[in-house]
Design a protein around this motif. Structure first.
Motif, mmCIF file in Angstrom:
data_model
loop_
_atom_site.group_PDB
_atom_site.id
_atom_site.type_symbol
_atom_site.label_atom_id
_atom_site.label_comp_id
_atom_site.label_asym_id
_atom_site.label_seq_id
_atom_site.Cartn_x
_atom_site.Cartn_y
_atom_site.Cartn_z
ATOM 1 N N THR A 298 0.852 -1.185 0.000
ATOM 2 C CA THR A 298 0.000 0.000 0.000
ATOM 3 C C THR A 298 0.889 1.236 0.000
ATOM 4 O O THR A 298 2.101 1.140 -0.193
ATOM 5 C CB THR A 298 -0.953 0.005 1.210
ATOM 6 N N SER A 299 0.287 2.409 0.218
ATOM 7 C CA SER A 299 1.029 3.658 0.228
ATOM 8 C C SER A 299 0.493 4.556 1.325
ATOM 9 O O SER A 299 -0.518 4.268 1.962
ATOM 10 C CB SER A 299 0.916 4.363 -1.132
ATOM 11 N N CYS A 300 1.200 5.647 1.546
ATOM 12 C CA CYS A 300 0.773 6.636 2.534
ATOM 13 C C CYS A 300 1.080 8.020 2.000
ATOM 14 O O CYS A 300 2.194 8.291 1.551
ATOM 15 C CB CYS A 300 1.487 6.399 3.870
ATOM 16 N N SER A 301 0.103 8.908 2.053
ATOM 17 C CA SER A 301 0.292 10.294 1.640
ATOM 18 C C SER A 301 -0.436 11.173 2.640
ATOM 19 O O SER A 301 -1.658 11.140 2.731
ATOM 20 C CB SER A 301 -0.239 10.519 0.228
ATOM 21 N N GLY A 302 0.315 11.935 3.433
ATOM 22 C CA GLY A 302 -0.304 12.755 4.468
ATOM 23 C C GLY A 302 0.679 13.762 5.007
ATOM 24 O O GLY A 302 1.534 14.264 4.285
ATOM 25 N N ILE A 303 0.569 14.037 6.315
ATOM 26 C CA ILE A 303 1.485 14.959 6.970
ATOM 27 C C ILE A 303 2.039 14.295 8.213
ATOM 28 O O ILE A 303 1.402 13.429 8.809
ATOM 29 C CB ILE A 303 0.791 16.291 7.323
ATOM 30 N N ASP A 304 3.259 14.733 8.603
ATOM 31 C CA ASP A 304 3.884 14.150 9.780
ATOM 32 C C ASP A 304 3.587 14.997 11.005
ATOM 33 O O ASP A 304 2.774 15.927 10.964
ATOM 34 C CB ASP A 304 5.379 13.981 9.555
ATOM 35 N N PHE A 305 4.259 14.696 12.104
ATOM 36 C CA PHE A 305 3.997 15.398 13.361
ATOM 37 C C PHE A 305 4.435 16.859 13.314
ATOM 38 O O PHE A 305 4.030 17.668 14.148
ATOM 39 C CB PHE A 305 4.720 14.688 14.514
ATOM 40 N N GLN A 306 5.317 17.202 12.347
ATOM 41 C CA GLN A 306 5.748 18.595 12.192
ATOM 42 C C GLN A 306 4.922 19.338 11.148
ATOM 43 O O GLN A 306 5.295 20.409 10.691
ATOM 44 C CB GLN A 306 7.230 18.639 11.787
ATOM 45 N N ARG A 307 3.790 18.736 10.765
ATOM 46 C CA ARG A 307 2.875 19.322 9.767
ATOM 47 C C ARG A 307 3.541 19.466 8.411
ATOM 48 O O ARG A 307 3.185 20.327 7.610
ATOM 49 C CB ARG A 307 2.349 20.687 10.239
ATOM 50 N N GLU A 308 4.520 18.607 8.129
ATOM 51 C CA GLU A 308 5.172 18.594 6.828
ATOM 52 C C GLU A 308 4.601 17.464 5.983
ATOM 53 O O GLU A 308 4.136 16.451 6.502
ATOM 54 C CB GLU A 308 6.684 18.399 6.982
ATOM 55 N N ASP A 309 4.652 17.664 4.658
ATOM 56 C CA ASP A 309 4.174 16.611 3.764
ATOM 57 C C ASP A 309 4.960 15.321 3.993
ATOM 58 O O ASP A 309 6.172 15.343 4.226
ATOM 59 C CB ASP A 309 4.321 17.037 2.306
ATOM 60 N N PHE A 310 4.239 14.222 3.881
ATOM 61 C CA PHE A 310 4.858 12.903 4.099
ATOM 62 C C PHE A 310 4.289 11.923 3.086
ATOM 63 O O PHE A 310 3.077 11.842 2.895
ATOM 64 C CB PHE A 310 4.559 12.402 5.521
#
Length: 1016
Positions: free
Chosen positions: A774-786
């Protein structure tokens, strides 16, 4: 009233109809017999109809222009013109096996081995009642073995090895009383060995190795009185070997290696099995004594007792083993209290064919006999490490002129290293570490020009390091640590650009590190700690771009840390402790992406310590003993930096403060505007980004992946590339072990690489391509793209790791990381098959563009899976007429096709070139970027100019093959020839990847036959 025609009239009418068809058939060139074999004709056409790829056009003759009995691979009976044999081996045919094949009811031989056929073998196979030979080796058949195969009562040979068959081996096989050969190895069979196989009284060959079979070996196998080959290795078998097996006096090959068997081996095993040539019982739990009848094993070629729990002495009289080539007792508890345990070596001097002797990791005591000098000139490998050998090393060791590997480390050897060892010009690996050797290092070692590993650490050696080592131009690893060596490190060592590990710690060496260190382009480990060296770190140290481990501690080095060391992006461990380094604290260390541990303690650094990167992990950093440093994270407990690290004048402070306030306000306003714009743009990009695989798999969140990888801990990192880092993780939802590739979004081109990999992996499925979950597209704990991709985890890591093991923290590597010939060839076939699929068989052809060992991953069975499609290029043509591509053309130096360097168009032949180089590296063990290659002389030229007479010098010494002859030599020459043809300079001269796979599979077949006689 209906009038009936007389019977005679009906007979005449039928005769007329038959004659009509006969003449009609004759008019079209088809014999009259065709009326009886329409079914066979249709079955063959159905078989052809299921074939999706026929790269050699083997089935091009299958048309109506000639009778089907004359088609390629088809044999018919003379009487009825029915198909009796279908032989299409090693033609790279792709597709499912048509069930209509089972309509060829006169079929006696079905030989489709070495293709890419798939699907399930249906129960209709039982219709082939006349079948005598079924050869489906090395395909991709799945499912269980049909039970009604028992209807094929005339079956003589059953070859299904190298497929994906699962389930239990059916008991019904025991009813095929004419069977003489059963080959089911390298599948996924489970359950137990059917005791019914003991009914096959005609059986001569039984191979069930490399499966998941469990339970005990049935004693009924002892009824197989004609058996010559029994291969049950690499399973999960338990219990004892049935005594009934020792009654089969005809056995030539007996292999139960790599199981969980226990018990003792009967002392008369070689008397009970007088024809025995190969006995491999290694990697089990056998105990007791070495069978005393081994002295009668006059036919034995290979004997492997390694990795068990055997005790007692090694029988002293082995001189009668005149055919012996391979003998292993390694990793047992052999030895006696009395000592003198090496007398068996004297008897082995009569074994003139002997190539490999290994008794490492036992409890053998005593001295090495002088008779060691009389060993066979064929001897290539002598492993006696980790025992209790005392006394001197025999000076006559210089007589072993073909010796390539010598391992005597971890013993109690005394005296000097004999200078006669320098006569061994073919010696590649010398392991003498951890003994009590004294005296100087012989200058004659410089005569060993083939030397790759010289390990003399942990002894009492004294004097200087001989400058003659400059002649060892292939030296890869030099360990002289923990001795009494003095003087400066010879400049000549820094001229050996082949060195990757240089460990000189724990001596009395003096002088500086010369600027020539920058010439060591392959240096991965430099350890000179605990010496009396001085001077500054030369700026050229920053040119060692692959350096990972740097130990300079406990010396008298001084000066500042050169800024050029910020170039060491792969640095993992840095120890500069207990020196006199000064100047500003090297803040760039916080930005090194791979750093795992830093020790800068007890120096004279000053200034502010960074509060980021590795310095946030207080357990991985030591800065104590530097009195003028401040700042850093609270965990380091350093004083707060007051007024900066340097003194300022009061008036200057006021001026700076005013300017700082004004500038800060300005940049605050600019920052607010930038944040607003950035967030709106990020929302747009988040809306626009869709992964081709996200619609087919459940996505995971950043939180789930963080938990799975222990917060993306460095200890979980298993690899890193230009655009991403890969972590091992365990999914909390189901406990599945996965590999998580995290995108480095700040790297230029990373997003395009990510999309390329998503698009490629979302459209391909093959057993030799890495499987995406699968994949993941979101933001990390620092509100940065991930963004991340989640793959199936490959427990054996990359091929790169196995061909070129990375040194551990002490500068060593795992000597058990070796790939056999069979494993390497299997990997090559897997990669070729995967590339063939990418180029010709998937919906849209794909050019991988970055084939190399680090992008070939190995699963638990050492099957290869091609990975990293970040540079993939699709062959689909757009409306504009140009090829679609998701990223600019790139690759890796050494593997990139030469035409790309002059602006040539990307094509599948570029992948073929990369595969050719990879294949040569796989069997030579040499990277195409090694310093020995320069200008027009590269890895390809090295192999080409050495063949065929110099094959032994070309092959990777880790293969431990010794002198290669016969079928093995022919096979390896053919493999290297494939590598040369694939890596030809001109694209149109390169071999097609499908043809390459077929040639490699032919070599595989030959080596598998050899493997039944002696482990390769």
């Amino acid at each position: 009233m209906i009038l009936k025609k007389p019977n005679c009239f009906l007979k005449i009418q039928a005769l007329v109809i038959i004659l009509y068809h006969v003449f009609a058939a004759a008019a079209t060139g088809i014999t009259a017999f065709s009326l009886t074999n329409v079914t066979d004709h249709q079955a063959l056409l159905a078989f052809k109809g299921q074939i999706t790829s026929d790269p050699s056009n083997a089935l091009s003759s299958w048309n109506d222009s000639i009778h089907f009995c004359a088609w390629t691979g088809v044999t018919c009976g003379k009487k009825h013109q029915r198909v009796t044999a279908l032989r299409l081996p090693s033609l790279r045919l792709v597709g499912p096996l048509s069930p209509h094949v089972w309509n060829l009811t006169f079929l006696r031989v079905l030989d489709l081995e070495g293709n890419h056929l798939n699907g399930v073998l249906s129960q209709e196979i039982g219709r082939l009642s006349r079948l005598k030979g079924l050869h489906l080796t090395n395909n991709s058949f799945q499912g269980e073995l049909p039970r009604n195969l028992s209807n094929c009562a005339d079956l003589l040979a059953l070859y299904l090895d190298g497929n994906n068959l699962t389930g239990r081996i059916p008991d019904e096989l025991g009813s095929l009383l004419k069977l003489t050969q059963v080959e089911l190895s390298s599948n996924g069979f489970t359950g137990e060995i059917p005791s019914a196989l003991g009914n096959l009284s005609a059986l001569t060959y039984l191979s069930l190795g490399i499966n998941h079979i469990q339970g005990s070996i049935p004693q009924q196998l002892g009824y197989l009185s004609n058996l010559t080959d029994l291969q049950l290795g690499a399973n999960n078998l338990t219990g004892h070997i049935p005594t009934s097996l020792y009654n089969i006096s005809s056995i030539v090959t007996f292999s139960v290696i790599e199981n969980n068997l226990i018990g003792s081996l009967p002392s008369d095993v070689f008397l009970a099995l007088p024809e025995l040539q190969l006995l491999t019982v290694g990697s089990n739990g056998f105990s007791g004594l070495v069978p005393s009848s081994i002295t009668n094993a006059s036919r034995a070629v290979a004997i492997d007792f390694g990795v068990n729990a055997l005790i007692g002495p090694i029988p002293a009289d082995l001189g009668g083993l005149e055919n012996l080539e391979w003998l292993s007792f390694e990793v047992n508890n052999l030895g006696t209290e009395e000592g003198d345990d090496f007398s068996f070596l004297t008897s082995l001097t009569n074994c003139t064919k002997l190539q490999v002797v290994s008794s490492s990791e036992n409890r053998l005591k005593g001295t090495l006999p002088d008779s060691l000098a009389n060993f066979s000139s064929n001897l290539t490998t002598l492993f006696l490490s980790s025992n209790f050998i005392s006394g001197p090393t025999p000076s006559g060791i210089g007589n072993l002129v073909n010796l390539q590997r010598l391992a005597l480390e971890e013993n109690m050897l005394t005296g000097n290293i004999p200078s006669s060892i320098g006569k061994l010009s073919k010696l590649q690996i010398v392991e003498l570490s951890e003994n009590n050797l004294s005296g100087g290092i012989p200058s004659s070692l410089g005569n060993m020009t083939s030397l790759s590993d010289l390990h003399l650490g942990n002894n009492w050696l004294e004097g200087t390091i001989p400058a003659s080592l400059r002649n060892c131009t292939q030296l890869n690893s030099l360990r002289l640590n923990d001795n009494l060596l003095v003087g400066v490190v010879p400049l000549e060592l820094f001229g050996l650009s082949s060195i990757s590990t240089l460990t000189l710690a724990g001596n009395h060496l003096t002088g500086p590190i010369p600027s020539l260190v920058g010439k060591l382009a392959n240096l991965e480990t430099l350890n000179v700690s605990e010496n009396n060296m001085s001077g500054e770190i030369p700026p050229a140290m920053g040119d060692c771009l692959v350096l990972e481990y740097l130990y300079l501690g406990a010396n008298q080095f001084s000066g500042t840390i050169p800024p050029s060391m910020s170039n060491l992006r792969g640095l993992k461990l840095l120890n500069l402790s207990r020196n006199n380094f000064s100047g500003q604290f090297p803040r760039f260390l916080a930005d090194l992406p791979s750093i795992e541990a830093i020790d800068l303690s007890f120096n004279k650094f000053e200034g502010e310590v960074p509060n980021k990167g590795i310095f946030r992990n207080h357990s991985a950093v030591s800065v104590v003993g530097n009195n003028d440093i401040c700042g850093g994270p609270p965990s380091l407990q350093l004083p707060i930096c007051k007024g900066g690290a340097t003194k300022r004048k009061t008036s200057s402070q006021r001026t700076v403060m005013v300017i700082t306030v004004v500038v800060s306000i300005f940049f605050l306003l600019v920052g607010i505007i930038a944040i607003v714009l950035y967030r709106s743009k990020r929302l747009e990009s988040r809306t626009a980004f869709t992964s081709p695989i996200e619609d087919h798999h459940p996505k995971l969140s950043y939180v789930e992946l963080s938990r799975a990888t222990n917060g993306f801990s460095p200890t979980n990192m298993i690899g890193e590339g230009s655009f991403g880092a890969v972590y091992k993780g365990v999914l909390p939802s189901n406990g599945q072990i996965v590999a998580v590739k995290v995108l480095k979004l700040k790297e230029h081109g990373a997003s395009k690489s990510f999309m390329a990999e998503c698009e490629a992996l979302g459209n391909i499925r093959h057993r030799n391509l890495v499987k995406i979950i699968t994949s993941c597209s979101g933001i990390d704990f620092q509100r940065e793209d991930f963004k991340a991709l989640i793959f199936e985890f490959m427990p054996n890591g990359s091929l790169e790791k196995w061909l070129h093991p990375v040194p551990n923290e002490m500068g060593g590597s795992d000597n058990n990381m070796r790939l056999s010939v069979i494993q390497r060839l299997g990997i090559a076939i897997d990669v070729a098959t995967a590339v063939d699929y990418l180029h010709h068989q998937c919906h849209s052809g794909i050019i991988h563009s970055d084939l190399k060992p680090s992008n070939v991953l190995l699963d638990s069975d050492f099957s290869a899976h091609v990975s990293d499609f970040g540079l993939a290029k699709f062959l689909a043509v757009k409306a504009s007429g140009t090829q679609s591509s998701s990223i600019g053309i790139r690759g890796t130096v050494g593997y990139v096709a030469p035409e790309y360097g002059v602006g040539g168009e990307v094509s599948t032949r570029g992948d073929i070139y990369s595969f050719g180089i990879l294949l040569l590296e796989l069997f030579t063990g040499k990277r195409p970027t090694e310093p020995m290659f320069s200008g027009e002389f590269g890895l390809r030229g090295f192999v080409e100019r050495s063949l065929p007479d110099g094959l032994d010098q070309v092959l990777d010494p880790l293969l431990c093959l010794g002198r290669v002859q016969g079928d093995l030599k022919r096979s390896l020459l053919s493999v290297l020839k494939v590598g040369l043809m694939c890596s030809a300079a001109q694209p149109n001269e390169r071999m097609d990847i499908g043809e390459a796979a077929a040639e490699l599979e032919k070599a595989w077949d030959v080596l598998q036959v050899r493997r039944r006689r002696i482990r390769v």
